[in-house]
Design a protein around this motif. Sequence first.
Motif, short mmCIF file in Angstrom:
data_model
loop_
_atom_site.label_atom_id
_atom_site.label_comp_id
_atom_site.label_asym_id
_atom_site.label_seq_id
_atom_site.Cartn_x
_atom_site.Cartn_y
_atom_site.Cartn_z
N THR A 87 0.97 -0.97 -0.38
CA THR A 87 -0.17 0.18 -0.17
C THR A 87 1.14 1.07 0.20
O THR A 87 1.84 1.49 0.54
CB THR A 87 -0.94 0.07 1.14
N TYR A 88 0.46 2.06 -1.22
CA TYR A 88 1.46 3.47 -0.90
C TYR A 88 -0.29 4.61 -0.61
O TYR A 88 -0.92 4.60 -0.53
CB TYR A 88 2.00 4.05 -2.04
N SER A 89 0.77 5.67 -0.37
CA SER A 89 0.35 7.17 -0.23
C SER A 89 0.44 9.06 0.03
O SER A 89 1.96 8.41 0.72
CB SER A 89 -1.07 6.50 1.99
N ILE A 90 0.02 8.71 -0.02
CA ILE A 90 1.02 10.57 -0.46
C ILE A 90 0.57 11.37 1.42
O ILE A 90 0.17 10.27 2.23
CB ILE A 90 -0.24 11.55 -1.54
N HIS A 91 1.61 11.69 1.06
CA HIS A 91 2.12 12.95 1.95
C HIS A 91 1.23 13.67 2.40
O HIS A 91 0.67 14.11 1.30
CB HIS A 91 3.82 14.27 1.56
N TYR A 92 0.60 13.59 3.91
CA TYR A 92 -0.63 13.54 4.64
C TYR A 92 0.31 15.55 4.02
O TYR A 92 -1.17 16.70 3.93
CB TYR A 92 0.26 14.29 6.30
N LYS A 93 1.13 16.43 3.66
CA LYS A 93 0.86 17.57 3.38
C LYS A 93 0.18 17.90 1.82
O LYS A 93 0.32 18.99 1.50
CB LYS A 93 2.04 17.84 2.75
N LEU A 94 0.13 17.20 1.03
CA LEU A 94 -1.01 16.72 -0.29
C LEU A 94 -1.96 16.59 -0.01
O LEU A 94 -2.74 16.06 -1.33
CB LEU A 94 0.04 15.82 -1.31
N ILE A 95 -2.12 16.15 1.54
CA ILE A 95 -3.71 15.77 1.32
C ILE A 95 -4.60 17.05 1.08
O ILE A 95 -5.98 16.59 -0.26
CB ILE A 95 -4.02 15.30 2.30
N PRO A 96 -4.68 18.80 1.66
CA PRO A 96 -5.21 19.82 1.15
C PRO A 96 -6.42 19.38 0.03
O PRO A 96 -6.72 19.68 -0.62
CB PRO A 96 -4.98 20.37 1.77
N TYR A 97 -4.51 19.12 -1.08
CA TYR A 97 -4.66 19.37 -2.31
C TYR A 97 -5.64 18.48 -3.14
O TYR A 97 -6.82 18.41 -3.96
CB TYR A 97 -3.41 19.22 -3.31
N MET A 98 -5.65 16.55 -2.09
CA MET A 98 -6.90 15.97 -2.71
C MET A 98 -8.03 16.56 -2.80
O MET A 98 -9.34 16.06 -3.14
CB MET A 98 -6.28 14.73 -2.10
N ARG A 99 -8.36 16.84 -1.39
CA ARG A 99 -9.76 16.62 -0.91
C ARG A 99 -10.08 18.34 -2.15
O ARG A 99 -11.40 18.37 -2.50
CB ARG A 99 -9.76 17.14 0.33
N LEU A 100 -9.75 18.97 -2.70
CA LEU A 100 -9.88 19.93 -3.21
C LEU A 100 -9.82 19.98 -4.79
O LEU A 100 -10.61 20.37 -5.44
CB LEU A 100 -9.39 21.56 -3.08
N LYS A 101 -8.83 18.65 -5.23
CA LYS A 101 -9.26 17.82 -6.45
C LYS A 101 -8.23 19.32 -7.18
O LYS A 101 -8.80 19.54 -8.23
CB LYS A 101 -10.65 17.82 -7.38
N ALA A 102 -7.58 19.50 -6.05
CA ALA A 102 -6.66 21.14 -7.80
C ALA A 102 -5.61 19.89 -7.78
O ALA A 102 -5.45 18.68 -7.82
CB ALA A 102 -5.37 21.85 -6.55
N LYS A 103 -4.88 20.92 -9.22
CA LYS A 103 -3.61 20.16 -9.60
C LYS A 103 -2.04 20.60 -8.67
O LYS A 103 -1.70 21.43 -8.03
CB LYS A 103 -3.15 21.25 -11.09
N CYS A 104 -1.87 19.59 -8.87
CA CYS A 104 -0.76 19.19 -7.93
C CYS A 104 0.22 18.39 -8.74
O CYS A 104 0.82 17.52 -8.79
CB CYS A 104 -0.43 17.98 -6.46
N ASP A 105 1.83 19.47 -9.32
CA ASP A 105 2.58 19.51 -9.91
C ASP A 105 3.48 18.10 -9.26
O ASP A 105 3.27 18.66 -7.81
CB ASP A 105 2.71 20.23 -11.79
N TYR A 106 4.56 17.88 -10.18
CA TYR A 106 5.52 17.78 -9.69
C TYR A 106 6.57 18.56 -8.28
O TYR A 106 6.76 18.28 -7.11
CB TYR A 106 6.97 16.74 -9.71
#
Length: 106
Positions: free
Chosen positions: A77-96
Motif C-alpha cells: 500500500t502506498y499513500s501520499i504525504h500528509y501535506k498533499l491531502i488538502p490538494y486531493m480534497r480540493l481536487k486541485a492540480k498538484c504537479d511534481y
Amino acid sequence: MLSEKGKYAAATENRRFVWAEIIWPLVLEINDITFSLKQFQEKREKVCKEKNTTITIASRGLVSLVLKGILLKENDTYSIHYKLIPYMRLKAKCDYATAIHEVRIK
C-alpha cells in the motif's frame, strides 16, 4: 550531437512523469490518500500503453517518489504525504514541483 541525460536528470524525469501521469490522476480518481500496488499497476499499464513508454520507467519513478518522501510505502500500500491531502480534497492540480516543495517544507 545528442547527449545522454545524467542519472539524476533521468531520475527526476521519471518521477515527474509518474507523478503527473499515474500517481496524481490515480489519487484524484479513487479520491483516497492510499492506493494499492495493484491499483498502481493497472493505471501504469494503461498510461504506459497510451504514452508508448516502458513499465521500467514507471517502476523506477514510483521507487524514486518513495525515496523522496512524496509517497510512503507500507507493504503493498502506498499513500501520499500528509501535506498533499488538502490538494486531493480540493481536487486541485498538484504537479511534481508543488509536491516536492510541500513535502520539503518543515
